[in-house]
Design an enzyme around this catalytic site. Sequence first.
Site, PDB file in Angstrom:
ATOM      1  N   CYS A   1      68.163  36.696  40.182  1.00 12.02           N
ATOM      2  CA  CYS A   1      68.114  37.967  39.452  1.00 12.02           C
ATOM      3  C   CYS A   1      67.410  39.016  40.300  1.00 12.02           C
ATOM      4  O   CYS A   1      66.345  38.764  40.868  1.00 12.02           O
ATOM      5  CB  CYS A   1      67.377  37.781  38.123  1.00 12.02           C
ATOM      6  SG  CYS A   1      67.362  39.302  37.148  1.00 12.02           S
TER       7      CYS A   1
ATOM      8  N   CYS B   1      60.427  40.831  37.249  1.00 14.88           N
ATOM      9  CA  CYS B   1      59.553  40.422  36.133  1.00 14.88           C
ATOM     10  C   CYS B   1      58.618  39.301  36.624  1.00 14.88           C
ATOM     11  O   CYS B   1      59.094  38.218  37.000  1.00 14.88           O
ATOM     12  CB  CYS B   1      60.393  39.953  34.952  1.00 14.88           C
ATOM     13  SG  CYS B   1      61.794  41.043  34.600  1.00 14.88           S
TER      14      CYS B   1
ATOM     15  N   CYS C   1      58.858  35.541  35.621  1.00 13.82           N
ATOM     16  CA  CYS C   1      60.166  34.887  35.511  1.00 13.82           C
ATOM     17  C   CYS C   1      60.551  34.024  36.722  1.00 13.82           C
ATOM     18  O   CYS C   1      60.610  34.509  37.852  1.00 13.82           O
ATOM     19  CB  CYS C   1      61.242  35.932  35.263  1.00 13.82           C
ATOM     20  SG  CYS C   1      62.837  35.143  34.909  1.00 13.82           S
TER      21      CYS C   1
ATOM     22  N   CYS D   1      72.257  30.769  21.627  1.00 13.30           N
ATOM     23  CA  CYS D   1      71.825  31.955  22.383  1.00 13.30           C
ATOM     24  C   CYS D   1      72.151  31.771  23.859  1.00 13.30           C
ATOM     25  O   CYS D   1      71.677  30.821  24.484  1.00 13.30           O
ATOM     26  CB  CYS D   1      70.326  32.152  22.249  1.00 13.30           C
ATOM     27  SG  CYS D   1      69.756  32.177  20.561  1.00 13.30           S
TER      28      CYS D   1
ATOM     29  N   CYS E   1      74.183  34.670  19.837  1.00 12.76           N
ATOM     30  CA  CYS E   1      73.202  35.621  20.375  1.00 12.76           C
ATOM     31  C   CYS E   1      73.404  35.662  21.879  1.00 12.76           C
ATOM     32  O   CYS E   1      73.720  34.639  22.491  1.00 12.76           O
ATOM     33  CB  CYS E   1      71.785  35.154  20.040  1.00 12.76           C
ATOM     34  SG  CYS E   1      70.508  36.237  20.727  1.00 12.76           S
TER      35      CYS E   1
ATOM     36  N   CYS F   1      67.218  41.201  18.341  1.00 20.67           N
ATOM     37  CA  CYS F   1      66.196  40.191  18.577  1.00 20.67           C
ATOM     38  C   CYS F   1      65.306  40.754  19.675  1.00 20.67           C
ATOM     39  O   CYS F   1      65.772  40.972  20.800  1.00 20.67           O
ATOM     40  CB  CYS F   1      66.862  38.886  19.024  1.00 20.67           C
ATOM     41  SG  CYS F   1      65.689  37.617  19.536  1.00 20.67           S
TER      42      CYS F   1
ATOM     43  N   ARG G   1      59.904  34.203  15.731  1.00 23.46           N
ATOM     44  CA  ARG G   1      60.201  32.929  16.409  1.00 23.46           C
ATOM     45  C   ARG G   1      59.023  32.452  17.260  1.00 23.46           C
ATOM     46  O   ARG G   1      58.536  33.179  18.135  1.00 23.46           O
ATOM     47  CB  ARG G   1      61.448  33.055  17.274  1.00 23.46           C
ATOM     48  CG  ARG G   1      61.799  31.704  17.947  1.00 23.46           C
ATOM     49  CD  ARG G   1      63.134  31.709  18.675  1.00 23.46           C
ATOM     50  NE  ARG G   1      64.201  32.107  17.802  1.00 23.46           N
ATOM     51  CZ  ARG G   1      65.015  33.128  18.031  1.00 23.46           C
ATOM     52  NH1 ARG G   1      64.894  33.834  19.125  1.00 23.46           N
ATOM     53  NH2 ARG G   1      65.955  33.437  17.172  1.00 23.46           N
TER      54      ARG G   1
HETATM   55  N1  SAM Z   1      67.737  38.824  32.189  1.00 27.99           N
HETATM   56  C1  SAM Z   1      67.710  39.198  30.834  1.00 27.99           C
HETATM   57  C2  SAM Z   1      66.496  40.003  30.457  1.00 27.99           C
HETATM   58  O1  SAM Z   1      65.491  39.938  31.116  1.00 27.99           O
HETATM   59  O2  SAM Z   1      66.563  40.697  29.430  1.00 27.99           O
HETATM   60  C3  SAM Z   1      67.836  38.016  29.883  1.00 27.99           C
HETATM   61  C4  SAM Z   1      67.129  36.732  30.199  1.00 27.99           C
HETATM   62  S1  SAM Z   1      65.338  36.806  30.289  1.00 27.99           S
HETATM   63  C5  SAM Z   1      64.950  35.255  30.952  1.00 27.99           C
HETATM   64  C6  SAM Z   1      64.856  36.790  28.577  1.00 27.99           C
HETATM   65  C7  SAM Z   1      63.401  36.793  28.246  1.00 27.99           C
HETATM   66  O3  SAM Z   1      62.822  35.529  28.539  1.00 27.99           O
HETATM   67  C8  SAM Z   1      62.498  37.762  28.959  1.00 27.99           C
HETATM   68  O4  SAM Z   1      62.577  39.040  28.457  1.00 27.99           O
HETATM   69  C9  SAM Z   1      61.125  37.159  28.711  1.00 27.99           C
HETATM   70  O5  SAM Z   1      60.557  37.711  27.554  1.00 27.99           O
HETATM   71  C10 SAM Z   1      61.429  35.670  28.514  1.00 27.99           C
HETATM   72  N2  SAM Z   1      60.834  34.859  29.603  1.00 27.99           N
HETATM   73  C11 SAM Z   1      61.276  34.743  30.869  1.00 27.99           C
HETATM   74  N3  SAM Z   1      60.474  33.954  31.599  1.00 27.99           N
HETATM   75  C12 SAM Z   1      59.490  33.542  30.777  1.00 27.99           C
HETATM   76  C13 SAM Z   1      58.346  32.716  30.943  1.00 27.99           C
HETATM   77  N4  SAM Z   1      58.034  32.178  32.115  1.00 27.99           N
HETATM   78  N5  SAM Z   1      57.548  32.495  29.885  1.00 27.99           N
HETATM   79  C14 SAM Z   1      57.831  33.066  28.684  1.00 27.99           C
HETATM   80  N6  SAM Z   1      58.898  33.853  28.462  1.00 27.99           N
HETATM   81  C15 SAM Z   1      59.717  34.109  29.488  1.00 27.99           C
HETATM   82 FE1  SF4 Z   2      65.839  38.740  35.605  1.00 30.92          FE
HETATM   83 FE2  SF4 Z   2      64.073  37.065  34.626  1.00 30.92          FE
HETATM   84 FE3  SF4 Z   2      63.580  39.648  34.488  1.00 30.92          FE
HETATM   85 FE4  SF4 Z   2      65.554  38.578  32.956  1.00 30.92          FE
HETATM   86  S1  SF4 Z   2      63.367  38.165  32.820  1.00 30.92           S
HETATM   87  S2  SF4 Z   2      65.640  40.465  34.183  1.00 30.92           S
HETATM   88  S3  SF4 Z   2      66.258  36.961  34.328  1.00 30.92           S
HETATM   89  S4  SF4 Z   2      63.777  38.445  36.387  1.00 30.92           S
END
Ligand code: SAM
Ligand code: SF4
Length: 347
Positions: free
Chosen positions: A59, A63, A66, A103, A134, A194, A266
């Site tokens: 990606c 973030c 992530c 989802c 979802c 959500c 949730r």
């Molecule tokens: N890429 C898209 C986005 O960021 O909207 C969808 C997938 S992203 C993995 C969805 C959500 O997963 C993120 O917004 C975050 O809140 C949650 N998430 C990701 N990594 C995480 C982690 N290590 N611990 C807790 N929540 C996490």
């Molecule tokens: Fe990409 Fe992870 Fe951020 Fe979603 S949460 S935009 S998968 S880096």
Amino acid sequence: MTAATPDSVRHDWAVDEAMDLLALPFSDLIYRAQSVHRRYFDANTVQVSQLLSIKTGACPEDCKYCPQSTRYDTGLEKEKLLEVEKVLREARAAGAAGATRFCMGAAWRSPKQKDMPYLVEMVRGVKELGLETCMTLGMLTAGQADEFAEAGLDYYNHNLDTSPEYYGEVITTRSYDDRLDTLANVRAAGLKVCSGGIMGMGESLRDRAGLLVQLARLPQHPESVPINMLVRVEGTPLAEEAELDPIDFVRTIAAARIMMPQSHVRLSAGREQMDESTQALAFLAGANSIFYGEKLLTTANPAANRDMDLFRRLGIEPEGGALGDRLPAACPRRKVDHPQYYDAARA
Ligand code: SAM
Ligand code: SF4
Ligand code: DTB
């Protein structure tokens, strides 16, 4: 306009009010959350969703929490968009195991137009299996949200993650306003929203209050509010964050319940790292939805039989009827996998 009672559905929450909730003596906070919860929901029913990563890793976003960002070396194996048939096989298995919502998540900044026909096909196929749908695919334009609404998508997940003030410490590649725009596009298309956030990223109490206020001040509360506990993944910048006090986590759930009384809250990521007493407290605080199945998107989640066992011990029924009542008589999963659950439920 009639005067608002203290716990009615409000959209004018202030950060100081949310701070006051978080600072209540624990028993008072839980009592208030339970009282609100019981006004709007059956307190012993929990919605069960299952996640599938339909496109994993690589990606472009940054973030810091992530494991799927291309900027961090987390050893994750990337995978391109799954074929529709594979997604439907996974959805069928999720339904058979007792989930009522499926989802689908993708490690994208936003979906590309060329992928839309496949995504639409996934939504249609999963719905045909009798599951709610979802998707969480990153930012959506108004046109894409409309396309998904037309395909019958039920929910779109897009988290605000944290307060506007702390957000820049966690993500720099898209703004808070970008996120709010996506939520507005999703709502305008008539999809259910959500949206929630992550606790334990080094944010202050005021940031937690700030996130809840952002969600609770939306013109319509999200139908689903995932409260994630950070899963600390090696290689991500937040891997070494201090462990979050489980009591503080439960407090956030209780405050979310009070501020968004009609929403499903949730108990989301982080359950694998949480003991069962904390999960029980979270349900007591008004959490009424979980992710089910042994994987979230890329990290571990408790095994289904452990969750069914926990539900049995707490007297919780999955939303949509007892698992045993929804499975066909011939289905081998009926009793074989969860005998304790059925024996207790039918006693
Ligand atoms: N890429 C898209 C986005 O960021 O909207 C969808 C997938 S992203 C993995 C969805 C959500 O997963 C993120 O917004 C975050 O809140 C949650 N998430 C990701 N990594 C995480 C982690 N290590 N611990 C807790 N929540 C996490
Ligand atoms: Fe990409 Fe992870 Fe951020 Fe979603 S949460 S935009 S998968 S880096
Ligand atoms: C949400 O709030 N939490 C889920 C879902 N929405 C998409 C994702 C949690 C991801 C946890 C880290 C992982 O498994 O990759």
